[in-house]
Design an enzyme around this catalytic site. Structure first.
Site, PDB file in Angstrom:
ATOM      1  CE1 TYR A  17      25.960 122.847  93.008  1.00 36.83           C
ATOM      2  CE2 TYR A  17      25.131 121.922  90.957  1.00 36.83           C
ATOM      3  CZ  TYR A  17      25.451 123.008  91.729  1.00 36.83           C
ATOM      4  OH  TYR A  17      25.266 124.254  91.218  1.00 36.83           O
ATOM      5  CE1 TYR A 144      22.370 127.627  91.494  1.00 38.95           C
ATOM      6  CE2 TYR A 144      21.944 128.067  89.174  1.00 38.95           C
ATOM      7  CZ  TYR A 144      22.786 127.621  90.172  1.00 38.95           C
ATOM      8  OH  TYR A 144      24.049 127.189  89.858  1.00 38.95           O
ATOM      9  CG  ASP A 245      19.899 134.796  86.222  1.00 36.96           C
ATOM     10  OD1 ASP A 245      20.128 134.409  85.051  1.00 36.96           O
ATOM     11  OD2 ASP A 245      20.306 134.182  87.229  1.00 36.96           O
TER      12      ASP A 245
HETATM   13  C1  LIG Z   1      22.773 128.119  85.226  1.00 35.38           C
HETATM   14  C2  LIG Z   1      22.331 129.396  85.804  1.00 35.38           C
HETATM   15  C3  LIG Z   1      23.254 130.329  86.318  1.00 35.38           C
HETATM   16  C4  LIG Z   1      24.741 130.053  86.410  1.00 35.38           C
HETATM   17  O1  LIG Z   1      25.326 129.829  85.185  1.00 35.38           O
HETATM   18  P1  LIG Z   1      26.705 128.985  85.096  1.00 35.38           P
HETATM   19  O2  LIG Z   1      27.084 129.083  83.662  1.00 35.38           O
HETATM   20  O3  LIG Z   1      26.351 127.594  85.533  1.00 35.38           O
HETATM   21  O4  LIG Z   1      27.673 129.638  85.996  1.00 35.38           O
HETATM   22  C5  LIG Z   1      22.760 131.524  86.801  1.00 35.38           C
HETATM   23  N1  LIG Z   1      21.451 131.800  86.786  1.00 35.38           N
HETATM   24  C6  LIG Z   1      20.529 130.937  86.294  1.00 35.38           C
HETATM   25  C7  LIG Z   1      19.083 131.310  86.291  1.00 35.38           C
HETATM   26  C8  LIG Z   1      20.945 129.699  85.805  1.00 35.38           C
HETATM   27  O5  LIG Z   1      20.036 128.829  85.348  1.00 35.38           O
END
Ligand SMILES: *Cc1c(COP(=O)(O)O)cnc(C)c1O
Length: 429
Positions: A17, A144, A245
């Site tokens: 970024y 996110y 996630d």
């Molecule tokens: C960091 C993150 C991602 C993405 O992972 P990358 O390895 O950076 O592509 C997805 N979800 C959450 C909650 C994250 O913290």
């Protein structure tokens, strides 16, 4: 020489970024041991970030490092199409030991964002035969999930890259952010927005996707365990796969091995990444149930359509397996509990500070939310000069230190924050 390297960096190398014309300053690093980053300048500083949640056992951990050296002598990379190897088998066996029995089919991939793409594709392929054409995802605001297109399509619609690409992203459903925090008293009204969307649109919804308990870069807020419980219930009622996630929260960071354990639920599809290799290599995984995996494989095209070049990389798998077997010794539980207590004792004192809006602590995560935006360039320099590595964003200063951090080192991280919030020049008022 050093100056030349930094000049070369500025001119040619992108950073996360950032601009290539007017980038934020970078610090040259030489090496890292334990919780310390050794800068080229000879100074060593304490890492309060664990390199974005990943280096949970500290840098240069002998077991992890030696596992890589051992594996290099066998094989570092091989295609996964038509080939299997010990490191992948050992890793998947180790993963099954820390996961609920229901989650048993593992897709190994290269990064967190890819794990999210894979999870969303799994949900879509699971429903590819359904009459109702389920193609839309339901998520919550302030989430996110990564930087690739499907991932940003479910990131917060205002406060993320979502805004930038709005016109070309698929449109998903966003429920209001949970408002009741982790420790507060639960009221059912917090789930109403989500409930409304799922009741009215379930026939279009292919999957529900969200971060468990902690919403990371979308605001670093911890929501109520009941919220996630009710989401699980609603997904059961409407037979919609629940994608969790755990890329940031997984592997002990919140005080549980996985944050969904706080709500006593089991996801249908789970994404892990970040700390999976103890921060030694890039690796992520998407894990699902036999039911979902079988239905995907029974529907046209009778296979799951994804297969990255570096899928199941043996070097990454081997070190990930060692990382999980280290975690299974359970020392992290005491370490994370200690960090949590220390954070609470020290940081809640800042609640009355005029610059501080609020302080939140869960497991080895501390969040100091300020009233004003922070000048990243100046505060980063301030922290490095003081001997710590902390990288705030917007109004938030947060700490996610390696679990092995000692009391005096924690104290230094916290004291540096206390000093920073006294300093008006570091804030954009
Ligand atoms: C960091 C993150 C991602 C993405 O992972 P990358 O390895 O950076 O592509 C997805 N979800 C959450 C909650 C994250 O913290």
């Amino acid at each position: 020489m050093k100056q030349n390297n930094l000049q070369f960096n500025t001119k040619h190398i992108w950073h996360p970024y950032d601009s290539i014309i007017k980038p934020l300053p970078c610090y040259m690093i030489q090496s890292a041991y334990g919780v310390y980053l050794h800068l080229q300048s000879g100074v060593k500083i304490i890492d309060g970030m664990s390199s974005w949640w990943s280096v949970i056992h500290g840098y240069n951990h002998p077991i992890l490092k030696n596992s890589l050296i051992t594996q290099i002598n066998h094989i570092t990379h091989i295609m996964f199409g038509g080939i299997i190897h010990k490191p992948a088998i050992l890793l998947c066996q180790e993963l099954l030991k820390i996961l609920p029995k229901k989650l048993e089919c593992i897709f190994l991939c290269d990064s967190g964002s890819v794990a999210i793409e894979v999870a969303m594709k799994m949900a879509l392929q699971y429903y590819s035969k359904s009459k109702n054409n389920k193609k839309i995802f339901l998520t919550i605001r302030n989430g996110y999930h990564g930087d690739t297109f499907s991932a940003i399509s479910v990131c917060d619609p205002k406060n993320s890259m979502h805004t930038l690409y709005k016109t070309i992203l698929p449109k998903h459903f966003f429920a209001d952010t949970p408002n009741i925090f982790f420790q507060e008293h639960w009221h059912n009204y917090d789930i109403f927005s989500f409930l409304n969307l799922i009741v009215n649109h379930s026939y279009k919804i292919a999957g529900v996707i969200l971060e468990p308990i902690l919403q990371g870069i979308g605001g670093m807020k911890f929501y109520h365990v009941e919220y996630l419980k009710q989401i699980r219930l609603l997904c059961n009622i409407y037979k919609i796969p629940l994608i969790i996630d755990e890329i940031a929260t997984g592997f002990g960071r919140t005080g549980k091995m996985f944050a969904y354990e706080y709500s006593n639920i089991i996801p249908d599809i789970l994404c892990i990444g970040k700390a999976l290799t103890g921060g030694m290599m890039s690796l992520a995984a998407t894990i699902t149930t036999k039911n979902i995996a079988h239905r995907i494989s029974k529907n046209y095209p009778y296979k799951f359509m994804h297969g990255p070049t570096f899928m199941g990389n043996p070097l990454a798998c081997f070190v990930a397996q060692k990382n999980i077997s280290l975690l299974r010794k359970n020392i992290w539980k005491k370490q994370v509990y200690y960090i949590e207590q220390y954070f609470k004792n020290q940081l809640f004192l800042l609640l009355n500070h005029p610059r501080v809006y609020t302080v939140r602590v869960l497991g080895a995560i501390a969040v100091i939310e300020c009233y004003h935006n922070i000048n990243l360039k100046l505060i980063q320099k301030f922290f490095v000069n003081y001997g710590v590595w902390i990288r705030p964003f917007k109004k938030i200063i947060y700490l996610t230190p390696p679990y092995i951090i000692k009391k005096t080192q924690l104290y230094k991280l916290i004291y540096s924050i206390k000093l920073a919030i006294q300093n008006n020049t570091l804030f954009i008022c």
